[in-house]
Write a protein that holds these residues in place. Structure first.
Motif, mmCIF file in Angstrom:
data_model
loop_
_atom_site.group_PDB
_atom_site.id
_atom_site.type_symbol
_atom_site.label_atom_id
_atom_site.label_comp_id
_atom_site.label_asym_id
_atom_site.label_seq_id
_atom_site.Cartn_x
_atom_site.Cartn_y
_atom_site.Cartn_z
ATOM 1 N N PRO A 38 -11.223 -9.667 150.733
ATOM 2 C CA PRO A 38 -10.763 -8.491 149.994
ATOM 3 C C PRO A 38 -11.217 -8.540 148.539
ATOM 4 C CG PRO A 38 -8.938 -9.963 150.472
ATOM 5 C CD PRO A 38 -10.139 -10.520 151.173
ATOM 6 N N ARG A 39 -11.732 -7.445 148.046
ATOM 7 C CA ARG A 39 -12.207 -7.321 146.665
ATOM 8 C C ARG A 39 -11.101 -6.669 145.838
ATOM 9 N NH1 ARG A 39 -16.976 -7.215 143.935
ATOM 10 N NH2 ARG A 39 -18.136 -7.657 145.834
ATOM 11 N N LEU A 40 -10.678 -7.349 144.782
ATOM 12 C CA LEU A 40 -9.631 -6.828 143.904
ATOM 13 C C LEU A 40 -10.202 -6.598 142.510
ATOM 14 C CD1 LEU A 40 -6.589 -9.056 144.866
ATOM 15 C CD2 LEU A 40 -7.024 -6.712 145.536
ATOM 16 N N ASP A 41 -10.108 -5.375 142.040
ATOM 17 C CA ASP A 41 -10.579 -5.032 140.707
ATOM 18 C C ASP A 41 -9.614 -5.621 139.673
ATOM 19 O OD1 ASP A 41 -11.811 -3.902 138.525
ATOM 20 O OD2 ASP A 41 -11.085 -1.878 138.928
ATOM 21 N N TYR A 42 -10.161 -6.293 138.683
ATOM 22 C CA TYR A 42 -9.319 -6.944 137.684
ATOM 23 C C TYR A 42 -9.342 -6.232 136.332
ATOM 24 C CZ TYR A 42 -13.892 -8.960 136.609
ATOM 25 O OH TYR A 42 -15.226 -9.131 136.326
#
Length: 176
Positions: A38-42
């Motif tokens: 999963p890609r999580l925008d920070y």
């Protein structure tokens, strides 16, 4: 008709029908053989952190090629200091975490993040010297950079060149 609902033969037929149904379901259900991280925008977490600390926040200009940011959070450190954590899966699918804090003394924060207080060398990245720490029993490598107002730590199971890739992308953003 009663013969199929009673006795061993009825049980065997019912079991066969159930297994055939499950097999058919598995056969027609699409299955991906690709890895999914999963890609999580920070970006919002970094912006929020910047509003909470009295210094310019450090963050990557861009993620290294093939890296997937998969975790981020702001936490309370020792003595009320704030800590920003950004986690990644690297291109080689190792784990790396970038953390920064204005906790004092800086050595305590760096030692906790590295699981070691012993420097094992230095590494030049973009004209800047980072301290290396290696915890062999945990397969953990760490880069530490102590600045006057913040301590930067990059740590994980990645090798030194991969840790350096992230360090090379770090830049300080304007305060506030």
């Amino acid at each position: 008709m009663r013969r199929f609902t009673e006795g061993f033969h009825g049980y065997a037929v019912a079991l066969f029908v159930c297994l055939a149904g499950a097999g058919l379901f598995l056969l027609v259900t699409p299955q991906s053989r690709e890895e999914h991280i999963p890609r999580l925008d920070y970006t919002i977490t970094v912006a929020n952190f910047g509003h909470q600390v009295p210094y310019g926040v450090w963050a990557p200009r861009q993620d290294p090629p093939g890296w997937v940011p998969n975790s981020n959070r702001i936490a309370k450190g020792e003595n009320g200091a704030q800590v920003l954590y950004l986690g990644y899966a690297t291109a080689k699918r190792q784990h790396v975490m970038f953390a920064q804090s204005n906790e004092r003394p800086a050595a305590g924060f760096a030692s906790r993040m590295a699981n070691s207080d012993k420097a094992t060398g230095t590494q030049q990245i973009g004209g800047v010297t980072w301290e290396q720490r290696h915890r062999e029993d945990k397969n953990q490598r760490t880069l530490v950079r102590v600045l006057p107002d913040v301590t930067l730590v990059i740590t994980g199971t990645a090798d030194w060149p991969e840790l350096g890739e992230l360090a090379a992308q770090l830049q300080q953003r304007p305060q506030g």
